[in-house]
Structure formats: structure tokens, C-alpha cells
Write an enzyme that holds these catalytic residues in place. Structure first.
Site, mmCIF file in Angstrom:
data_model
loop_
_atom_site.group_PDB
_atom_site.id
_atom_site.type_symbol
_atom_site.label_atom_id
_atom_site.label_comp_id
_atom_site.label_asym_id
_atom_site.label_seq_id
_atom_site.Cartn_x
_atom_site.Cartn_y
_atom_site.Cartn_z
ATOM 1 N N GLN A 125 0.860 -1.191 0.000
ATOM 2 C CA GLN A 125 0.000 0.000 0.000
ATOM 3 C C GLN A 125 0.896 1.240 0.000
ATOM 4 O O GLN A 125 1.691 1.432 0.924
ATOM 5 C CB GLN A 125 -0.874 -0.011 1.260
ATOM 6 C CG GLN A 125 -1.843 1.143 1.352
ATOM 7 C CD GLN A 125 -2.516 1.224 2.718
ATOM 8 O OE1 GLN A 125 -1.936 0.793 3.712
ATOM 9 N NE2 GLN A 125 -3.698 1.769 2.773
ATOM 10 N N GLU A 244 -10.637 -1.746 5.480
ATOM 11 C CA GLU A 244 -9.483 -1.998 6.350
ATOM 12 C C GLU A 244 -9.877 -1.862 7.816
ATOM 13 O O GLU A 244 -9.638 -2.738 8.631
ATOM 14 C CB GLU A 244 -8.369 -1.001 5.992
ATOM 15 C CG GLU A 244 -7.127 -1.151 6.852
ATOM 16 C CD GLU A 244 -6.022 -0.188 6.457
ATOM 17 O OE1 GLU A 244 -6.342 0.903 5.939
ATOM 18 O OE2 GLU A 244 -4.843 -0.528 6.650
ATOM 19 N N GLU A 363 -6.643 8.986 17.168
ATOM 20 C CA GLU A 363 -7.135 10.353 17.427
ATOM 21 C C GLU A 363 -8.105 10.759 16.314
ATOM 22 O O GLU A 363 -9.179 11.317 16.573
ATOM 23 C CB GLU A 363 -5.957 11.353 17.471
ATOM 24 C CG GLU A 363 -5.062 11.236 18.700
ATOM 25 C CD GLU A 363 -3.996 10.156 18.563
ATOM 26 O OE1 GLU A 363 -4.006 9.415 17.560
ATOM 27 O OE2 GLU A 363 -3.148 10.056 19.467
HETATM 28 C C1 LIG Z 1 2.936 -0.655 11.501
HETATM 29 C C2 LIG Z 1 2.590 0.388 10.468
HETATM 30 C C3 LIG Z 1 2.336 -0.007 9.162
HETATM 31 C C4 LIG Z 1 2.050 0.956 8.185
HETATM 32 N N1 LIG Z 1 1.868 0.526 6.898
HETATM 33 C C5 LIG Z 1 1.609 1.437 5.930
HETATM 34 C C6 LIG Z 1 1.463 1.007 4.579
HETATM 35 O O1 LIG Z 1 1.579 -0.177 4.255
HETATM 36 N N2 LIG Z 1 1.224 1.934 3.628
HETATM 37 C C7 LIG Z 1 1.091 3.257 3.937
HETATM 38 O O2 LIG Z 1 0.831 4.036 3.028
HETATM 39 N N3 LIG Z 1 1.240 3.722 5.218
HETATM 40 C C8 LIG Z 1 1.494 2.830 6.216
HETATM 41 N N4 LIG Z 1 1.682 3.252 7.520
HETATM 42 C C9 LIG Z 1 1.637 4.688 7.821
HETATM 43 C C10 LIG Z 1 0.391 5.106 8.562
HETATM 44 O O3 LIG Z 1 -0.738 5.038 7.729
HETATM 45 C C11 LIG Z 1 0.635 6.527 9.118
HETATM 46 O O4 LIG Z 1 1.674 6.420 10.071
HETATM 47 C C12 LIG Z 1 -0.608 7.110 9.761
HETATM 48 O O5 LIG Z 1 -1.573 7.414 8.786
HETATM 49 C C13 LIG Z 1 -0.296 8.393 10.572
HETATM 50 O O6 LIG Z 1 0.352 9.315 9.780
HETATM 51 P P1 LIG Z 1 1.724 9.979 10.250
HETATM 52 O O7 LIG Z 1 2.669 8.874 10.636
HETATM 53 O O8 LIG Z 1 2.142 10.928 9.165
HETATM 54 O O9 LIG Z 1 1.406 10.776 11.577
HETATM 55 P P2 LIG Z 1 0.746 12.247 11.720
HETATM 56 O O10 LIG Z 1 -0.399 12.390 10.791
HETATM 57 O O11 LIG Z 1 1.892 13.216 11.600
HETATM 58 O O12 LIG Z 1 0.232 12.190 13.171
HETATM 59 C C14 LIG Z 1 1.076 12.301 14.326
HETATM 60 C C15 LIG Z 1 0.164 12.372 15.554
HETATM 61 O O13 LIG Z 1 -0.648 13.544 15.509
HETATM 62 C C16 LIG Z 1 -2.025 13.201 15.585
HETATM 63 N N5 LIG Z 1 -2.831 14.081 14.761
HETATM 64 C C17 LIG Z 1 -2.581 14.432 13.466
HETATM 65 N N6 LIG Z 1 -3.577 15.220 13.006
HETATM 66 C C18 LIG Z 1 -4.477 15.352 14.032
HETATM 67 C C19 LIG Z 1 -5.727 16.031 14.172
HETATM 68 N N7 LIG Z 1 -6.252 16.733 13.193
HETATM 69 N N8 LIG Z 1 -6.375 15.945 15.359
HETATM 70 C C20 LIG Z 1 -5.866 15.219 16.394
HETATM 71 N N9 LIG Z 1 -4.683 14.537 16.309
HETATM 72 C C21 LIG Z 1 -4.003 14.615 15.150
HETATM 73 C C22 LIG Z 1 -2.111 11.780 15.076
HETATM 74 O O14 LIG Z 1 -3.266 11.136 15.489
HETATM 75 C C23 LIG Z 1 -0.827 11.188 15.638
HETATM 76 O O15 LIG Z 1 -0.997 10.788 16.962
HETATM 77 C C24 LIG Z 1 1.977 2.330 8.525
HETATM 78 C C25 LIG Z 1 2.219 2.732 9.841
HETATM 79 C C26 LIG Z 1 2.540 1.781 10.809
HETATM 80 C C27 LIG Z 1 2.813 2.241 12.211
#
Ligand SMILES: Cc1cc2nc3c(=O)[nH]c(=O)nc-3n(C[C@H](O)[C@H](O)[C@H](O)COP(=O)(O)OP(=O)(O)OC[C@H]3O[C@@H](n4cnc5c(N)ncnc54)[C@H](O)[C@@H]3O)c2cc1C
Length: 381
Positions: A125, A244, A363
Site C-alpha cells: 500500500q 481496512e 485520534e
Molecule cells: C505498523 C505500520 C504499518 C504501516 N503501513 C503502511 C502502509 O503499508 N502503507 C502506507 O501508506 N502507510 C502505512 N503506515 C503509515 C500510517 O498510515 C501513518 O503512520 C498514519 O496514517 C499516521 O500518519 P503519520 O505517521 O504521518 O502521523 P501524523 O499524521 O503526523 O500524526 C502524528 C500524531 O498527531 C495526531 N494528529 C494528526 N492530526 C491530528 C488532528 N487533526 N487531530 C488530532 N490529532 C491529530 C495523530 O493522530 C498522531 O498521533 C503504517 C504505519 C505503521 C505504524
């Protein structure tokens, strides 16, 4: 909702149980986050497929058994109870396939699904970007029109198993300057070995390359690999996300089996006087059973024609929080050095910590529940 199994379902369960008892490898396969383990898990997928157990609920023409959603849930219960290997094809089977069933053309389904069912082609993905995770619609990777298709450029990250996978699906910006960020996006499939793709593995804490970053430099994708209408990728993506979170990624079978193992651990290891710990074990069993009932309720609604909506966020928050609580209970039962030991529980605990992050952070899911299910005012974003 009738929760009694039919005689036909009992026969199906017995058949699945017997097959798994005869075929599940006696020793665990090596981790699927390594090259060797990935290959071993692909072989296991082929074995499942050869007797039509890899995708029981798909139509027969694509390698399934044409079973309904209830039989799929039964199969999952048996699969986890048998301690069968993790599914290396889960991104394809659980995320892309439901999307293809909802939005693809017959030609795309006929071309993509059989090799996914057999494990021959493993999918990754490619959604997240360095600055587009929770706020996915802010993604910047582009797909630009060219003769006969599109040229992809940009960077994706955290792509699970992309270090070893064959193909990927993702969303790309095909129109700039739209009124809203989730407009003008297109959902595409591409080869990870295509010209212009660089796959850079990202090591997990344990060093295994479980993720990868993808760098895309004018990667050609034919029109035949666009899913749905160009520009309407957000709608297609929400179908993937709903499946999902709401049903396919975490079936109750996984938690029923884990709660069963936790109960065994309690019987073998616990101090019977530790009633606090005993209550947490009981909570784990209750949680697994409640989740099963909730899922059967959802399945009944889907079977009656409903589609997955915002309530999929309830599932997602529940299973991810539940998984952590279950593993913490197991570690407390095992004692002070449990986290240092290379045990199934210690590894499961570390992985459970990622549950509230992947598939949409909790969140954000809580905001969806508050706004769309409870009708509370929009948060400050
Ligand atoms: C084990 C694992 C497998 C994964 N596999 C895939 C994959 O196969 N393909 C893929 O594309 N991605 C994958 N991901 C990525 C995952 O989808 C993202 O990590 C996730 O969507 C969060 O995005 P970010 O890491 O950019 O965090 P951010 O969006 O930067 O968030 C950081 C923190 O801030 C909080 N936050 C952000 N915006 C808000 C808001 N508006 N209100 C309140 N809180 C907020 C979040 O909830 C979080 O706690 C994977 C992640 C993990 C941990």
C-alpha cells in the site's frame, strides 16, 4: 440477527479445521519481514490457494470458494485457532481486493485477482507520504497525463512489505489547484520494479526491513491500471479504508485465539490470589467475544445490503486498544523479564503499539466517531 450456525456452516468449519490440522507447518515460518521469511510465506500462500483456502469469500473464477461473509469469519476463527502463519498477501487481499470488487472493471479484476489469490504477486500500500499521514488528502505525489497513461513522481513512505513486494497501489494528485484537497486525486496500481521506482527499505526497531520508502521518478502507468475515474481517487480510497478499519484487516478470530492463549497462560502461570490480573484476563475474554458479536452484527448488515460507513472507526479503535491491553496483561503475567525475552508475547506487544497508528490514527478515528456517529461539533482543526 440469528447467531446459530447452519448445518452447512458446521460442515464448512469442520472441513477448514481438518485441512488446517493437516497442513499448518509444524514449526513457525521465519519472520515475513525478512527475505527468507517472505519467500516461505509466499509458498504458504500458494499452498493455501492450491486447495482454495486463500480467499474463501471470493468468486470461484478468481480462486475463491464463493463463500459468504459468515463462512469467511468462520474460516478466520479456524485459521487463528490453528496457529497458522501470518498472511503475506494481506494488503492485497484485505485492502486492494475489496476496492477492486467495488470499483474496478471486469478486465482489471480478471487480470489482478488470480495472481493475488495465489500469492504469486504480493501487493504493497503506497498511501502515506512524509507530510501526508493523518491528513492524507495533503499528498503531493503527482500523476501527469502522457500518451496511453500517466507518469508518477514523488515520494511515498511507511509502505509495509514494499521491500520485497511486487506491486503497489496508491493515490496521486492529477489536478492542481482544486477547491478542496481531496478533489483531483487518482487511484493507480504500479510495478515496484518499473523504470523510475527506487525502493529504500526502512528498518524497524528490531532491524527487519518491514517498511520501505518509494521514490518515483516519471514512472509510466498505463490507463488500464487506473481504478475508478481519474480525479475520483478519494472516493475509491475511502472504500479501501472502510474495509481496512471495519472488517477485513482484523477479524475476530485473531483475538479469540489470542484470548484463548492468554487464558492458558493464566492457568499455567498465574498466582490464583492475584485477582486484579485475573480480572484483566477475564476482560480480554469478554472483549474478544464482544468484538466477535459486534462483527457478526456488521456482517449481518452487510449481507442485507448495507455498506461500511463511519462506524468502521469504532472497530478500529476497539481492536487496536484491545490488542495492547491483551498483550500488556500477558507480559504482566509472565513477569519482570518478559519484555526482554524473544517470546511471541513480547513481539506481539511491540507490534500492538503500532495499532493505534496504522489504518488511520485513533485520534482521527475518535474525531470521526464524535462528529459523524455522535453528531458532536467539529473539533478545532
Ligand atoms: C505498523 C505500520 C504499518 C504501516 N503501513 C503502511 C502502509 O503499508 N502503507 C502506507 O501508506 N502507510 C502505512 N503506515 C503509515 C500510517 O498510515 C501513518 O503512520 C498514519 O496514517 C499516521 O500518519 P503519520 O505517521 O504521518 O502521523 P501524523 O499524521 O503526523 O500524526 C502524528 C500524531 O498527531 C495526531 N494528529 C494528526 N492530526 C491530528 C488532528 N487533526 N487531530 C488530532 N490529532 C491529530 C495523530 O493522530 C498522531 O498521533 C503504517 C504505519 C505503521 C505504524
Amino acid at each position: 440477527m440469528d447467531l446459530d450456525h447452519t448445518a452447512e456452516e458446521d460442515v464448512f468449519r469442520a472441513e477448514a479445521r481438518a485441512w488446517l490440522a493437516a497442513h499448518v507447518p509444524a514449526a513457525p515460518l521465519p519472520s515475513l519481514e525478512t527475505e527468507e521469511g517472505f519467500a516461505a510465506h509466499k509458498e504458504w500462500e500458494a499452498r493455501l490457494h492450491s486447495d482454495r483456502w486463500s480467499v474463501v469469500s471470493w468468486p470461484k473464477e478468481y480462486g475463491g470458494r464463493g463463500a459468504d461473509i459468515f463462512k469467511w469469519l468462520i474460516f478466520e476463527e479456524e485459521y487463528y485457532a490453528a496457529g497458522a502463519p501470518g498472511r503475506v498477501s494481506q494488503n492485497g487481499i484485505n485492502l486492494l481486493a475489496p476496492t477492486l470488487f467495488d470499483h474496478a472493471t471486469d478486465e482489471q479484476r480478471a487480470r489482478v485477482l488470480p495472481s493475488m489469490a495465489s500469492g504469486e504477486v504480493v501487493w504493497a500500500q503506497a498511501w502515506s507520504e512524509p507530510e501526508a499521514g493523518s491528513d492524507l488528502a495533503s499528498l503531493r505525489s503527482t500523476a501527469v497525463r502522457t500518451e496511453g497513461g500517466w507518469l508518477l513522481s514523488g515520494q511515498k513512505t511507511w509502505s509495509s512489505r514494499a521491500s520485497f513486494a511486487d506491486r503497489a497501489f496508491g493515490i496521486f494528485r492529477t489536478e492542481q489547484g482544486t477547491a478542496k484537497p481531496h478533489q483531483g486525486l487518482t487511484y493507480l496500481m504500479f510495478d515496484l520494479s518499473a523504470h523510475g521506482v527506487t525502493v529504500r527499505p526502512i528498518g524497524r526497531l528490531d532491524g527487519k526491513p518491514a517498511f520501505a520508502e518509494l521514490f518515483l521518478d516519471r514512472v509510466f502507468v498505463p490507463d488500464a491500471d487506473v481504478i475508478g475515474e481519474p480525479g475520483a481517487g478519494w472516493k475509491v480510497a475511502m472504500s479501501t479504508a472502510g474495509n481496512e478499519r471495519g472488517l477485513t484487516l482484523r477479524s475476530p478470530g485473531r483475538f479469540l485465539a489470542a484470548a484463548g492463549r492468554l487464558t492458558d497462560l493464566w492457568r499455567a502461570r498465574a498466582d490464583p490470589g492475584d485477582t486484579a490480573l485475573r480480572d484483566r484476563v477475564a476482560d480480554a475474554v469478554i472483549g474478544a467475544r464482544a468484538y466477535r458479536l459486534f462483527t457478526y452484527g456488521n456482517a449481518s448488515r452487510f449481507a442485507a445490503g448495507a455498506s461500511i460507513g463511519a462506524e468502521s472507526s469504532l472497530n478500529k479503535v476497539f481492536w487496536s486498544d484491545y490488542d495492547i491491553a491483551l498483550h500488556e496483561t500477558a507480559l504482566d503475567l509472565l513477569g519482570a523479564d518478559a519484555e526482554l525475552a524473544q517470546s511471541e508475547w513480547a513481539e506481539g506487544y511491540v507490534f500492538s503499539l503500532a495499532g493505534p497508528i496504522y489504518a488511520g490514527t485513533n485520534e482521527i478515528q475518535r474525531d470521526i466517531i464524535a462528529e459523524r456517529l455522535l453528531g458532536l461539533p467539529k473539533g478545532r482543526r
